[in-house]
Design a protein around this motif. Structure first.
Motif, PDB file in Angstrom:
ATOM      1  N   LYS A 194       0.290   9.344  -6.818  1.00 59.82           N
ATOM      2  CA  LYS A 194       0.002  10.061  -6.331  1.00 59.82           C
ATOM      3  C   LYS A 194       1.570  10.297  -7.201  1.00 59.82           C
ATOM      4  O   LYS A 194       1.419  12.188  -7.758  1.00 59.82           O
ATOM      5  CB  LYS A 194       0.678  10.814  -5.363  1.00 59.82           C
ATOM      6  CG  LYS A 194      -0.666  10.085  -3.886  1.00 59.82           C
ATOM      7  CD  LYS A 194      -0.112  10.772  -2.584  1.00 59.82           C
ATOM      8  CE  LYS A 194      -0.501  10.170  -1.869  1.00 59.82           C
ATOM      9  NZ  LYS A 194      -0.381  10.239  -0.593  1.00 59.82           N
ATOM     10  N   ASN A 195       2.199  10.279  -7.728  1.00 54.33           N
ATOM     11  CA  ASN A 195       3.576  10.561  -9.078  1.00 54.33           C
ATOM     12  C   ASN A 195       4.392  10.904  -8.534  1.00 54.33           C
ATOM     13  O   ASN A 195       4.350  12.574  -8.348  1.00 54.33           O
ATOM     14  CB  ASN A 195       2.800  10.925 -10.441  1.00 54.33           C
ATOM     15  CG  ASN A 195       1.737  10.005 -11.097  1.00 54.33           C
ATOM     16  OD1 ASN A 195       2.695   9.227 -11.720  1.00 54.33           O
ATOM     17  ND2 ASN A 195       0.508  10.477 -11.796  1.00 54.33           N
ATOM     18  N   LYS A 245       0.584  -1.128  -0.015  1.00 55.31           N
ATOM     19  CA  LYS A 245       0.285  -0.203   0.181  1.00 55.31           C
ATOM     20  C   LYS A 245       0.726   1.102   0.152  1.00 55.31           C
ATOM     21  O   LYS A 245       0.107   1.966  -0.335  1.00 55.31           O
ATOM     22  CB  LYS A 245      -0.864   0.188   1.150  1.00 55.31           C
ATOM     23  CG  LYS A 245      -1.583   0.864   1.293  1.00 55.31           C
ATOM     24  CD  LYS A 245      -3.249   1.136   2.844  1.00 55.31           C
ATOM     25  CE  LYS A 245      -4.025   2.103   2.172  1.00 55.31           C
ATOM     26  NZ  LYS A 245      -3.793   2.836   2.215  1.00 55.31           N
ATOM     27  N   GLU A 246       2.542   1.253   0.555  1.00 50.94           N
ATOM     28  CA  GLU A 246       2.670   2.331   0.760  1.00 50.94           C
ATOM     29  C   GLU A 246       3.463   2.562  -0.288  1.00 50.94           C
ATOM     30  O   GLU A 246       3.771   4.012  -1.207  1.00 50.94           O
ATOM     31  CB  GLU A 246       4.384   1.993   2.039  1.00 50.94           C
ATOM     32  CG  GLU A 246       4.896   2.910   1.944  1.00 50.94           C
ATOM     33  CD  GLU A 246       4.650   4.383   2.821  1.00 50.94           C
ATOM     34  OE1 GLU A 246       4.761   5.304   2.508  1.00 50.94           O
ATOM     35  OE2 GLU A 246       4.093   3.706   4.142  1.00 50.94           O
ATOM     36  N   ILE A 247       3.926   1.692  -1.145  1.00 51.80           N
ATOM     37  CA  ILE A 247       4.156   1.668  -2.830  1.00 51.80           C
ATOM     38  C   ILE A 247       3.065   2.221  -3.694  1.00 51.80           C
ATOM     39  O   ILE A 247       3.509   2.426  -4.285  1.00 51.80           O
ATOM     40  CB  ILE A 247       5.327   0.248  -3.038  1.00 51.80           C
ATOM     41  CG1 ILE A 247       6.083   0.134  -2.372  1.00 51.80           C
ATOM     42  CG2 ILE A 247       5.046   0.790  -4.204  1.00 51.80           C
ATOM     43  CD1 ILE A 247       6.843  -1.142  -2.506  1.00 51.80           C
ATOM     44  N   GLU A 248       2.500   1.410  -3.010  1.00 45.83           N
ATOM     45  CA  GLU A 248       0.908   1.779  -4.117  1.00 45.83           C
ATOM     46  C   GLU A 248       0.946   3.062  -3.911  1.00 45.83           C
ATOM     47  O   GLU A 248       0.227   4.624  -5.133  1.00 45.83           O
ATOM     48  CB  GLU A 248      -0.349   1.002  -4.416  1.00 45.83           C
ATOM     49  CG  GLU A 248       0.308  -0.394  -4.444  1.00 45.83           C
ATOM     50  CD  GLU A 248      -1.102  -0.887  -4.397  1.00 45.83           C
ATOM     51  OE1 GLU A 248      -1.890  -0.440  -3.507  1.00 45.83           O
ATOM     52  OE2 GLU A 248      -0.858  -2.379  -5.301  1.00 45.83           O
ATOM     53  N   LEU A 265      11.502   7.808  -1.767  1.00 46.71           N
ATOM     54  CA  LEU A 265      11.079   6.473  -1.099  1.00 46.71           C
ATOM     55  C   LEU A 265      11.369   6.268  -0.470  1.00 46.71           C
ATOM     56  O   LEU A 265      12.827   5.439  -1.078  1.00 46.71           O
ATOM     57  CB  LEU A 265       9.807   5.869  -1.490  1.00 46.71           C
ATOM     58  CG  LEU A 265       9.100   4.672  -0.726  1.00 46.71           C
ATOM     59  CD1 LEU A 265       8.172   5.710   0.490  1.00 46.71           C
ATOM     60  CD2 LEU A 265       8.591   3.747  -1.315  1.00 46.71           C
ATOM     61  N   PHE A 266      12.150   6.304   1.189  1.00 46.22           N
ATOM     62  CA  PHE A 266      12.578   5.576   1.557  1.00 46.22           C
ATOM     63  C   PHE A 266      11.827   4.328   2.354  1.00 46.22           C
ATOM     64  O   PHE A 266      11.435   5.440   3.545  1.00 46.22           O
ATOM     65  CB  PHE A 266      13.766   5.926   2.949  1.00 46.22           C
ATOM     66  CG  PHE A 266      15.062   5.571   3.411  1.00 46.22           C
ATOM     67  CD1 PHE A 266      15.451   4.823   3.361  1.00 46.22           C
ATOM     68  CD2 PHE A 266      14.463   5.170   4.996  1.00 46.22           C
ATOM     69  CE1 PHE A 266      16.432   4.150   4.019  1.00 46.22           C
ATOM     70  CE2 PHE A 266      15.256   4.206   5.904  1.00 46.22           C
ATOM     71  CZ  PHE A 266      15.880   3.833   5.869  1.00 46.22           C
ATOM     72  N   LEU A 267      11.797   3.257   2.410  1.00 46.20           N
ATOM     73  CA  LEU A 267      11.135   1.643   2.970  1.00 46.20           C
ATOM     74  C   LEU A 267      11.840   1.334   3.191  1.00 46.20           C
ATOM     75  O   LEU A 267      12.266   0.264   2.615  1.00 46.20           O
ATOM     76  CB  LEU A 267       9.580   1.684   1.776  1.00 46.20           C
ATOM     77  CG  LEU A 267       9.150   0.530   2.652  1.00 46.20           C
ATOM     78  CD1 LEU A 267       8.409   1.063   3.375  1.00 46.20           C
ATOM     79  CD2 LEU A 267       8.431  -0.082   1.313  1.00 46.20           C
ATOM     80  N   VAL A 307       6.920  -7.300  -2.820  1.00 49.46           N
ATOM     81  CA  VAL A 307       7.003  -6.312  -2.212  1.00 49.46           C
ATOM     82  C   VAL A 307       7.607  -5.581  -3.957  1.00 49.46           C
ATOM     83  O   VAL A 307       7.017  -4.698  -4.494  1.00 49.46           O
ATOM     84  CB  VAL A 307       8.426  -6.028  -1.684  1.00 49.46           C
ATOM     85  CG1 VAL A 307       8.776  -4.497  -1.769  1.00 49.46           C
ATOM     86  CG2 VAL A 307       7.380  -5.861  -0.255  1.00 49.46           C
ATOM     87  N   ILE A 308       8.547  -6.306  -4.215  1.00 46.01           N
ATOM     88  CA  ILE A 308       9.147  -6.161  -6.342  1.00 46.01           C
ATOM     89  C   ILE A 308       7.495  -6.243  -6.984  1.00 46.01           C
ATOM     90  O   ILE A 308       8.161  -5.417  -8.217  1.00 46.01           O
ATOM     91  CB  ILE A 308       9.971  -7.707  -6.136  1.00 46.01           C
ATOM     92  CG1 ILE A 308      10.984  -7.354  -5.163  1.00 46.01           C
ATOM     93  CG2 ILE A 308      10.543  -7.322  -7.969  1.00 46.01           C
ATOM     94  CD1 ILE A 308      12.379  -8.365  -5.418  1.00 46.01           C
ATOM     95  N   ASP A 309       6.799  -6.999  -7.039  1.00 38.24           N
ATOM     96  CA  ASP A 309       5.396  -6.736  -7.778  1.00 38.24           C
ATOM     97  C   ASP A 309       4.733  -5.139  -7.880  1.00 38.24           C
ATOM     98  O   ASP A 309       4.804  -5.012  -8.834  1.00 38.24           O
ATOM     99  CB  ASP A 309       4.588  -8.205  -7.762  1.00 38.24           C
ATOM    100  CG  ASP A 309       4.946  -9.067  -8.051  1.00 38.24           C
ATOM    101  OD1 ASP A 309       6.107  -9.232  -8.688  1.00 38.24           O
ATOM    102  OD2 ASP A 309       4.345 -10.232  -7.254  1.00 38.24           O
ATOM    103  N   ALA A 310       4.536  -5.360  -6.083  1.00 41.77           N
ATOM    104  CA  ALA A 310       3.860  -3.109  -6.083  1.00 41.77           C
ATOM    105  C   ALA A 310       5.294  -2.237  -6.608  1.00 41.77           C
ATOM    106  O   ALA A 310       4.591  -1.921  -7.692  1.00 41.77           O
ATOM    107  CB  ALA A 310       3.964  -3.289  -5.058  1.00 41.77           C
ATOM    108  N   LEU A 311       6.149  -2.624  -6.783  1.00 40.10           N
ATOM    109  CA  LEU A 311       7.242  -1.486  -7.260  1.00 40.10           C
ATOM    110  C   LEU A 311       6.863  -0.971  -8.572  1.00 40.10           C
ATOM    111  O   LEU A 311       7.260  -0.696  -9.519  1.00 40.10           O
ATOM    112  CB  LEU A 311       8.543  -1.898  -6.962  1.00 40.10           C
ATOM    113  CG  LEU A 311       8.862  -1.224  -5.680  1.00 40.10           C
ATOM    114  CD1 LEU A 311      10.384  -2.445  -5.274  1.00 40.10           C
ATOM    115  CD2 LEU A 311       8.735   0.005  -4.936  1.00 40.10           C
TER     116      LEU A 311
END
Length: 585
Positions: A216-217, A208-211, A222-224, A275-279
């Motif tokens: 929001k472009n 969700k953080e990545i999405e 991002l530092f996660l 996580v990689i899929d979301a990125l």
């Protein structure tokens, strides 16, 4: 209590908004040319518990796909336990220089990472990054000022202490009879996730953080930091926990504890894939650095043991040996010129701050006096020629003083932990119980979404079999013969390049040589300058029963409510002043 915390949180959020507006108006926030940085940290994962090392006992296809697509860090050194390792990551300093070198923070102890230390999150946020911590903190909870959103993270979803139950998110300290809930969304305790498996919960939060970031472009990079609980044991009454459907995948493993451990690691592996899929879905991969590592070696025996294996290395978590200190790790970025390689350069967890900062074009203030080295250029171009000095641990605790130090190929050990209970070769590689998927191992890896997504943005053929062979640690009979090390009786010296399994103690041959005397002199210099340990004894005022069965910052909660009200008054005056000044100008 919650009313005052909610008011404080709202006040903090409003103040953050003012600061962000000011930053935006002055052009401080960086543009998207800075890479997104995603760090996924496992907790207590054994060195041999990722299958890219060669084990077929249970497979980790997503982690392996990341490793083979990127750069396998064959000599990434961490601290031997959770708290010092995380302190080194976030400060870029040896734990002996921040007072974090002795053991870990137990939940009832009133201490934390010193407030005068600058964290990686603060540095990245000051340079335009949105910073998010999901999962474990373990760097202090007795004061609110010790906690993540006070130390540079814009948001924290997770727990403040050592570990929790995977479903109830509670921590039980049996020796004191304390038991309480420990899970927060930033400063606010939340029970919304009780009943959800923590590994999945943190994975969903990362996605969700990545999405949100991608939708929001955002020009803000991002530092996660995704600090998983897995595969650390839960509370002592039910330490091994995993969803039933995951456990069922490993019915071929006869030992129940190990079956659950495999399932816990497997769920962690799926998290890496998600996580990689979301990125990839948010088209963020091209401009991201992804790092996977464990905070320390796995505990095969003793407290919180999980059947983790550090094979073929000696020792385990909470020891001075390689089995505690070497982390199975991999990193990926399109900036690397040697993707699909095994990097043998020694790198310390404290190097990650200056190294990743350099990747983002950030130069940390020299006044911070970092111990970590900027190895970005060496990593980017694949150089392996930097001689690294690493102070793994210098602990002068009266009960069990011990040290572990490496410079180049030489390693010195003196003293040990737990009267030597963890000094042997504890883990082994199981060959009689093999994951059925192992017969088609390469095909399994190449069919993961991780492999397919990373290949789309970083072309090039990868020889999986060759990379897997190169990442194995071999322990041939030492040319000098097997020479026992008894660290409670005297110092030990190893040639760690020729003898990574620490079987041949060369101290007798070198004790009067310039080589050893120089190493020993350097160790004594570090010991003399070391920051005294910050450890403090447990405080009974921490008892969660005093705070609605919540683990909380009890040293602040003991103060009267007037303290919070006073903060609100000061904040209100500040807002009025800023608003009035802006109108006048």
């Amino acid at each position: 209590m919650s009313t005052h915390l909610d008011k404080f949180s709202s006040a903090t959020s409003l103040l953050t908004g003012f600061v962000l507006c000011i930053a935006l108006s002055n052009g401080i926030v960086a543009t998207s040319d800075k890479p997104n940085i995603i760090i996924i940290m496992a907790d207590d994962l054994g060195f041999d518990d990722v299958s890219f090392r060669g084990s077929n006992n249970f497979l980790t296809p997503n982690i392996d796909a990341l490793a083979y697509s990127g750069v396998i860090l064959n000599n990434l050194y961490v601290a031997p336990m959770c708290t010092p390792s995380r302190a080194a990551l976030l400060t870029g300093k040896y734990p002996i220089n921040t007072g974090m070198q002795h053991y870990v923070i137990v939940n009832d102890q009133p201490w934390g990472l010193p407030l005068n230390e600058t964290t990686m999150a603060e540095i990245f946020r000051e340079n335009g990054y949105r910073t998010s911590l999901l999962g474990k903190w373990h760097l202090g909870l007795s004061q609110r000022n010790f906690t993540p959103t006070e130390r540079g993270f814009d948001r924290h979803l997770g727990y403040l202490g050592a570990y929790v139950d995977y479903y109830t998110q509670s921590y039980e300290q049996q020796n004191k009879g304390y038991n309480g809930h420990d899970f927060r969304d930033s400063l606010k305790s939340t029970h919304d996730h009780v009943g959800h498996y923590v590994t999945d919960l943190l994975t969903d939060a990362a996605v969700k953080e990545i999405e949100d970031h991608g939708s929001k472009n955002s020009s803000q990079p991002l530092f996660l930091l995704l600090n998983h609980l897995a595969p650390h044991a839960a509370n002592d009454d039910d330490p091994m926990q995993a969803p039933a459907e995951e456990v069922s995948r490993f019915e071929y493993i006869s030992n129940k504890t190990h079956r659950y451990y495999a399932a816990m690691v497997s769920r962690l592996d799926k998290s890496v894939g998600s996580v990689i899929d979301a990125l990839a879905r948010q088209e963020m991969l091209q401009n991201s650095i992804i790092l996977f590592l464990s905070d320390n070696g796995g505990p095969t025996q003793g407290q919180h043991s999980t059947t983790a294996s550090n094979y073929p290395l000696r020792g385990q978590k909470n020891s001075p040996w390689e089995g505690a200190l070497r982390s199975s790790a991999a990193i990926w970025s399109t900036e690397f010129e040697r993707l699909g390689s095994v990097w043998k350069q020694q790198i310390y967890i404290g190097d990650l701050l200056p190294t990743l900062a350099a990747a983002a074009g950030i130069s940390p203030d020299p006044a911070l006096h970092l111990d970590g080295l900027n190895l970005w250029s060496a990593l980017k171009y694949g150089y392996e020629s930097v001689e690294r000095e690493i102070v793994h641990v210098i602990d002068e605790d009266v009960a069990e003083p011990h040290l572990s130090y490496t410079r180049g190929k030489w390693k010195v050990i003196s003293g040990t932990t737990n009267q030597g209970l963890y000094d042997g070769w504890l883990g082994h590689r199981e060959t009689s119980e093999v994951d059925p998927r192992a017969v088609e191992y390469e095909e399994l890896v190449r069919n993961t979404s991780v492999w397919l997504q990373l290949q789309q943005v970083s072309f090039g053929e990868r020889n999986i079999s060759e990379l897997r062979d190169q990442s194995r640690i071999e322990c041939p009979d030492p040319a000098t013969g097997v020479k026992p090390c008894l660290p409670l009786e005297g110092p030990c010296l190893f040639d760690i390049e020729a003898d990574p399994c620490e079987r041949s103690n060369l101290y007798a041959e070198y004790q009067n040589s310039t080589i050893f005397l120089d190493l020993w002199s350097r160790i004594q210099q570090f010991a003399k300058q070391a920051h005294p340990p910050n450890n403090k004894p447990g405080d009974p005022n921490c008892d969660p029963r005093f705070y609605h069965n919540e683990w909380t910052w009890w040293q602040d909660e003991k103060a009267s409510s007037s303290g919070t009200i006073g903060v609100m008054k000061v904040f209100t005056l500040l807002v009025v002043f800023i608003f009035t000044s802006s109108c006048i100008n």
